[in-house]
Design a protein around this motif. Sequence first.
Motif, PDB file in Angstrom:
ATOM      1  N   ARG A 198       8.716   9.962   4.522  1.00 62.64           N
ATOM      2  CA  ARG A 198       7.765   9.352   3.597  1.00 62.64           C
ATOM      3  C   ARG A 198       7.904   9.849   2.166  1.00 62.64           C
ATOM      4  O   ARG A 198       6.943   9.901   1.413  1.00 62.64           O
ATOM      5  CB  ARG A 198       6.318   9.553   4.080  1.00 62.64           C
ATOM      6  N   SER A 199       9.131  10.196   1.779  1.00 60.22           N
ATOM      7  CA  SER A 199       9.348  10.642   0.401  1.00 60.22           C
ATOM      8  C   SER A 199       9.832   9.521  -0.504  1.00 60.22           C
ATOM      9  O   SER A 199       9.934   9.715  -1.719  1.00 60.22           O
ATOM     10  CB  SER A 199      10.353  11.797   0.373  1.00 60.22           C
ATOM     11  N   GLY A 200      10.162   8.347   0.039  1.00 61.07           N
ATOM     12  CA  GLY A 200      10.591   7.223  -0.780  1.00 61.07           C
ATOM     13  C   GLY A 200      12.024   6.804  -0.573  1.00 61.07           C
ATOM     14  O   GLY A 200      12.576   6.049  -1.391  1.00 61.07           O
ATOM     15  N   LYS A 201      12.661   7.249   0.506  1.00 59.55           N
ATOM     16  CA  LYS A 201      14.072   6.914   0.744  1.00 59.55           C
ATOM     17  C   LYS A 201      14.268   5.415   0.975  1.00 59.55           C
ATOM     18  O   LYS A 201      15.204   4.814   0.454  1.00 59.55           O
ATOM     19  CB  LYS A 201      14.618   7.692   1.951  1.00 59.55           C
ATOM     20  N   SER A 202      13.389   4.812   1.769  1.00 61.85           N
ATOM     21  CA  SER A 202      13.542   3.389   2.097  1.00 61.85           C
ATOM     22  C   SER A 202      13.354   2.517   0.861  1.00 61.85           C
ATOM     23  O   SER A 202      14.042   1.496   0.709  1.00 61.85           O
ATOM     24  CB  SER A 202      12.549   2.994   3.190  1.00 61.85           C
ATOM     25  N   LEU A 203      12.436   2.887  -0.024  1.00 60.43           N
ATOM     26  CA  LEU A 203      12.245   2.110  -1.248  1.00 60.43           C
ATOM     27  C   LEU A 203      13.471   2.217  -2.146  1.00 60.43           C
ATOM     28  O   LEU A 203      13.884   1.230  -2.772  1.00 60.43           O
ATOM     29  CB  LEU A 203      10.997   2.600  -1.985  1.00 60.43           C
ATOM     30  N   LEU A 204      14.073   3.403  -2.219  1.00 61.29           N
ATOM     31  CA  LEU A 204      15.298   3.567  -2.988  1.00 61.29           C
ATOM     32  C   LEU A 204      16.410   2.691  -2.413  1.00 61.29           C
ATOM     33  O   LEU A 204      17.150   2.037  -3.161  1.00 61.29           O
ATOM     34  CB  LEU A 204      15.725   5.038  -2.989  1.00 61.29           C
ATOM     35  N   THR A 205      16.523   2.663  -1.093  1.00 62.72           N
ATOM     36  CA  THR A 205      17.532   1.828  -0.451  1.00 62.72           C
ATOM     37  C   THR A 205      17.291   0.350  -0.748  1.00 62.72           C
ATOM     38  O   THR A 205      18.236  -0.416  -0.986  1.00 62.72           O
ATOM     39  CB  THR A 205      17.519   2.061   1.070  1.00 62.72           C
ATOM     40  N   SER A 206      16.028  -0.075  -0.753  1.00 64.74           N
ATOM     41  CA  SER A 206      15.696  -1.458  -1.066  1.00 64.74           C
ATOM     42  C   SER A 206      16.096  -1.814  -2.494  1.00 64.74           C
ATOM     43  O   SER A 206      16.603  -2.913  -2.760  1.00 64.74           O
ATOM     44  CB  SER A 206      14.203  -1.679  -0.853  1.00 64.74           C
ATOM     45  N   ALA A 245       4.360   9.163  -0.509  1.00 64.91           N
ATOM     46  CA  ALA A 245       3.354   8.600   0.396  1.00 64.91           C
ATOM     47  C   ALA A 245       2.003   9.279   0.215  1.00 64.91           C
ATOM     48  O   ALA A 245       0.953   8.620   0.248  1.00 64.91           O
ATOM     49  CB  ALA A 245       3.825   8.740   1.839  1.00 64.91           C
ATOM     50  N   TYR A 246       1.995  10.597   0.037  1.00 65.45           N
ATOM     51  CA  TYR A 246       0.737  11.313  -0.147  1.00 65.45           C
ATOM     52  C   TYR A 246       0.045  10.875  -1.434  1.00 65.45           C
ATOM     53  O   TYR A 246      -1.176  10.697  -1.483  1.00 65.45           O
ATOM     54  CB  TYR A 246       0.984  12.814  -0.181  1.00 65.45           C
ATOM     55  N   VAL A 247       0.821  10.712  -2.517  1.00 62.11           N
ATOM     56  CA  VAL A 247       0.230  10.359  -3.804  1.00 62.11           C
ATOM     57  C   VAL A 247      -0.393   8.960  -3.746  1.00 62.11           C
ATOM     58  O   VAL A 247      -1.523   8.756  -4.203  1.00 62.11           O
ATOM     59  CB  VAL A 247       1.299  10.437  -4.915  1.00 62.11           C
ATOM     60  N   ILE A 248       0.336   7.998  -3.187  1.00 58.73           N
ATOM     61  CA  ILE A 248      -0.198   6.640  -3.093  1.00 58.73           C
ATOM     62  C   ILE A 248      -1.439   6.619  -2.193  1.00 58.73           C
ATOM     63  O   ILE A 248      -2.428   5.938  -2.483  1.00 58.73           O
ATOM     64  CB  ILE A 248       0.875   5.677  -2.557  1.00 58.73           C
ATOM     65  N   TYR A 249      -1.393   7.378  -1.095  1.00 62.26           N
ATOM     66  CA  TYR A 249      -2.559   7.478  -0.205  1.00 62.26           C
ATOM     67  C   TYR A 249      -3.767   8.021  -0.980  1.00 62.26           C
ATOM     68  O   TYR A 249      -4.884   7.498  -0.863  1.00 62.26           O
ATOM     69  CB  TYR A 249      -2.233   8.395   0.970  1.00 62.26           C
ATOM     70  N   PHE A 250      -3.553   9.033  -1.785  1.00 61.39           N
ATOM     71  CA  PHE A 250      -4.645   9.653  -2.538  1.00 61.39           C
ATOM     72  C   PHE A 250      -5.203   8.683  -3.572  1.00 61.39           C
ATOM     73  O   PHE A 250      -6.426   8.531  -3.711  1.00 61.39           O
ATOM     74  CB  PHE A 250      -4.141  10.926  -3.209  1.00 61.39           C
ATOM     75  N   PHE A 251      -4.309   8.010  -4.320  1.00 58.75           N
ATOM     76  CA  PHE A 251      -4.776   7.055  -5.328  1.00 58.75           C
ATOM     77  C   PHE A 251      -5.557   5.906  -4.676  1.00 58.75           C
ATOM     78  O   PHE A 251      -6.565   5.449  -5.213  1.00 58.75           O
ATOM     79  CB  PHE A 251      -3.589   6.491  -6.110  1.00 58.75           C
ATOM     80  N   LYS A 252      -5.085   5.450  -3.537  1.00 61.33           N
ATOM     81  CA  LYS A 252      -5.776   4.365  -2.843  1.00 61.33           C
ATOM     82  C   LYS A 252      -7.150   4.826  -2.347  1.00 61.33           C
ATOM     83  O   LYS A 252      -8.122   4.076  -2.374  1.00 61.33           O
ATOM     84  CB  LYS A 252      -4.924   3.870  -1.675  1.00 61.33           C
ATOM     85  N   THR A 253      -7.228   6.093  -1.920  1.00 64.14           N
ATOM     86  CA  THR A 253      -8.516   6.658  -1.498  1.00 64.14           C
ATOM     87  C   THR A 253      -9.489   6.701  -2.662  1.00 64.14           C
ATOM     88  O   THR A 253     -10.671   6.351  -2.519  1.00 64.14           O
ATOM     89  CB  THR A 253      -8.313   8.071  -0.929  1.00 64.14           C
ATOM     90  N   LEU A 254      -9.013   7.118  -3.848  1.00 61.01           N
ATOM     91  CA  LEU A 254      -9.879   7.144  -5.029  1.00 61.01           C
ATOM     92  C   LEU A 254     -10.308   5.739  -5.416  1.00 61.01           C
ATOM     93  O   LEU A 254     -11.458   5.510  -5.808  1.00 61.01           O
ATOM     94  CB  LEU A 254      -9.134   7.803  -6.193  1.00 61.01           C
ATOM     95  N   GLN A 255      -9.365   4.803  -5.320  1.00 59.83           N
ATOM     96  CA  GLN A 255      -9.672   3.435  -5.726  1.00 59.83           C
ATOM     97  C   GLN A 255     -10.734   2.802  -4.823  1.00 59.83           C
ATOM     98  O   GLN A 255     -11.567   2.027  -5.285  1.00 59.83           O
ATOM     99  CB  GLN A 255      -8.387   2.599  -5.700  1.00 59.83           C
ATOM    100  N   ARG A 256     -10.724   3.148  -3.538  1.00 61.72           N
ATOM    101  CA  ARG A 256     -11.695   2.580  -2.596  1.00 61.72           C
ATOM    102  C   ARG A 256     -13.116   2.995  -2.924  1.00 61.72           C
ATOM    103  O   ARG A 256     -14.075   2.293  -2.600  1.00 61.72           O
ATOM    104  CB  ARG A 256     -11.353   3.018  -1.167  1.00 61.72           C
ATOM    105  N   GLY A 257     -13.268   4.164  -3.530  1.00 63.08           N
ATOM    106  CA  GLY A 257     -14.613   4.641  -3.819  1.00 63.08           C
ATOM    107  C   GLY A 257     -15.271   5.205  -2.575  1.00 63.08           C
ATOM    108  O   GLY A 257     -14.601   5.700  -1.669  1.00 63.08           O
ATOM    109  N   GLY A 258     -16.607   5.113  -2.506  1.00 63.71           N
ATOM    110  CA  GLY A 258     -17.323   5.574  -1.332  1.00 63.71           C
ATOM    111  C   GLY A 258     -17.410   7.084  -1.258  1.00 63.71           C
ATOM    112  O   GLY A 258     -17.203   7.815  -2.236  1.00 63.71           O
ATOM    113  N   LYS A 259     -17.690   7.585  -0.053  1.00 65.07           N
ATOM    114  CA  LYS A 259     -17.928   9.015   0.134  1.00 65.07           C
ATOM    115  C   LYS A 259     -16.664   9.833  -0.112  1.00 65.07           C
ATOM    116  O   LYS A 259     -16.744  10.986  -0.545  1.00 65.07           O
ATOM    117  CB  LYS A 259     -18.467   9.284   1.532  1.00 65.07           C
ATOM    118  N   GLU A 260     -15.474   9.235   0.163  1.00 65.36           N
ATOM    119  CA  GLU A 260     -14.236   9.982  -0.057  1.00 65.36           C
ATOM    120  C   GLU A 260     -14.065  10.305  -1.540  1.00 65.36           C
ATOM    121  O   GLU A 260     -13.788  11.441  -1.910  1.00 65.36           O
ATOM    122  CB  GLU A 260     -13.032   9.174   0.441  1.00 65.36           C
ATOM    123  N   ARG A 261     -14.227   9.297  -2.397  1.00 62.66           N
ATOM    124  CA  ARG A 261     -14.096   9.526  -3.832  1.00 62.66           C
ATOM    125  C   ARG A 261     -15.151  10.508  -4.331  1.00 62.66           C
ATOM    126  O   ARG A 261     -14.845  11.409  -5.117  1.00 62.66           O
ATOM    127  CB  ARG A 261     -14.197   8.197  -4.582  1.00 62.66           C
TER     128      ARG A 261
END
Length: 849
Positions: A218-226, A477-493
Amino acid sequence: MLCAPLSAAAGSDGPVPVSAVGPVRGLSMGDREALLPLEYPEHPAKLKGPHKPVVVNGVLRRFLGRGVSTRPAITRYISRYVRARGLQVQDDRTKFRPDANLRAILGVEECTFLQIGKYISPHLTKIDLEDDADRLLREFVSSVYGKGPLPNEISPGQRPSNQRQHSRSPAEEVKWCYGEDQIVTLRRQNGFFVDKTRFIVMMENDASTHQVLLRPSRSGKSLLTSQMQVYHDIHTTQELFDEVFLNRDGSPTDAYVLSSGGTAEGARAYCVLPLDFSIQVHSGPDAPPLDKLFRDVLNGAMLVFMNKYRVHVSQWREDNADANLKALASGVGAAGHQLLVLVDEYDRTFNQLMREDPIAYQDAVAPARDRRPAGFLRAFYLTLKSLPKLISTRVRSFTTGIAPIALTDSSGWNVAWPLTHLGEYAECCGFTEADVERGLSQVGLTEAERIPTLRLMRKFYNGYKFESESQPLYLAAYVIYFFKTLQRGGKERAAILKERDESKDALLAHYMKDNNVSLSHNVTSVLRSSSRAGVVALQDAFQASKELTVPTWEFESPFTLAELSPRTGASVDLVRDPMTQTVTDASTSRAYHRALTLLFYHGVLSVRRCEEDGTLTVLNPPNLLACLDHFTQLKMALGSDILFLERLIATPSCQHITLLVDAVLHGWDSGALALDSNFSEQCLSSAIEAAVGGWLRTQPSVDAVLTTGRGHPVDLGPGRLGFHDLMLQNKSGSSRVLLELKVVRVNGILYDDEELTKAAGRRGDFVDAKVDSYLNSLSYQEKLDLRLNSKYLYGLYCDCKTVGDLVMLALRQVESYHWAVGQPVRSFVVVLVGTRALVAEYVVDETSA
């Protein structure tokens, strides 16, 4: 030699806010002109050494506003920028503290003027000065010698004539496309994008036919290949190339600049065969064999390829994918095309086989012998190596994976050029601090919220280094997961943004951890069965203050499974084997070094530094999340009470020791330990040592230290030495708790119920539920009265008839340790019965014990 007045050019990876990389203002034209040399040679090819022109990439290009310059010019400009902004350290004017603009470029919190050249190197690419036709050289010549406007220059807000006009506005809200590894989909959805495209051009310009890049999951290898597929595919239209390699505001990515908009050699010049070897392995008597699954994946990809490129294959053999691959390559060559083979996730399935079916793994990588053909993975790479000999046009391959073991075992490494440890490719996957700051600016945080949030991200996610001189990275993967968590709002944010003391950051692990990214059970299981040195390496990886060193030549060289596991088979579990003695010093053994290297490839460890002479590489866990990922955080007893251990050491009790042991045993989730009928005292000691020691590593402010008596005998009297198990103490040593550990195996108990006897004797990963329920229903006294089977006892404990006898004998044994280790100390015996612990304290008056 910036060659022209600087402007605030837009970035290659989208518009950048001032907080991340702002425009350069405040330097007068006189400042800029002062950077130019007094006279030039008649031709730039005569410029020598550091004065040779270089391509400026990414964030540094945005800062300068130019795509070509020289190292001294850039260094001087940054120096003047520092002085103009007053960034120098007052007590030492040779140092300065970068602002947000410079942090995005240099990647450090403090820097000296002499170090600027070192930190700008990752943003620079060499130009071949002998090639007068090179577009970038012509740009440099035009800039320096005044030959008119720069060719192909894209100014901010101006689109190149061949660019497709996007239907969506550049100001459209960025999307956090979690799990998306297809670049076309990501760009069309306006997903958050970090420009790593310069590495595609670097790999194309490399003369190596076969290249391999290994990075954690989940470091971005598949996206680089794409991205490589779109960049190189002859069917990529100019419209699609623009859509992928131009940003929404019209600014170019590095690949767009370096390829002159997709017209350079190598861009849109290959027939591309993409292969994904992350094959789902089936179990059961009706499951198809793995070699057939592998062959079907390969054949299926080639059929799609043949239809797409209209390649004719003279003879198609359904049962021989390797022969089909050779025929396909011949067809590509006959049509006058070049071939690029992209192999993604080559070893995901084979890492699983190492643990679950070692015989099938050996069959997959075995060499041909005694009229038996080579294993299918080995045969594939042998075929891939032979393709350049079959056709006259260029053939390239690019392989991604996690670890080198399967590739080395299949003999595929001997012609492949490894990019993994090369400094110039250290940042080709993952996000830098500047990328993270840019992302934070897109999630609607105030400045007061941004600073502590960035600190939190550094603590949990940052620290992955694949080469000692590179800057630390974040897994994508961790960074995108974190940004998406912040974007969702709610108790996590709300929980993440809530003000708190830094010492309580570990309490946020539940919100920071992406459960889809975790330490593979495969790697822990492989190490458990590899060698005693491998087990020690697994434990050492999480010990506080443990400096892990590996000879650099061994660290950077590939290795086989046999080198990792020199003496044992995959069915042996060394953690559970009570007959296996602990290695007193495994740090010099090759198996130990190989085990640490394997943990590095899986992202458990990261490069911390290299010793000055370069002979040793020092490894450590990259961040807090990597430490917590090896075992479930002890939140039930520790995570919710940061001072629990301190109070336990100061005023220990049987109740608190029981709570600690239960939290350790029922908090482990890595697969490295399991509570079954073979669970030994050494297992119990290892579990406590790894879990508590790992937690203390994440909480340096806690006044607690865990040590082991292993290898440190205590004097028990004339001619007698002993080894206690564990010692908890505060850092001053004024309070200490000694733990002596014993295990009563469930199959060593005599049950009155025949069904319980049978259930206790079953082999499995965990204690039978019926047995566990029965034992946990007993009172303390009833557990002490349980009768024992003498054949499961050993040493001094062979004559014990009941659990109570064993506890009393253990208390007499701990008495000698109690006085030998010195005062002050309080001593406890921990006896594991099933999955729960009995705890008794030794006191001076034995009658009250």
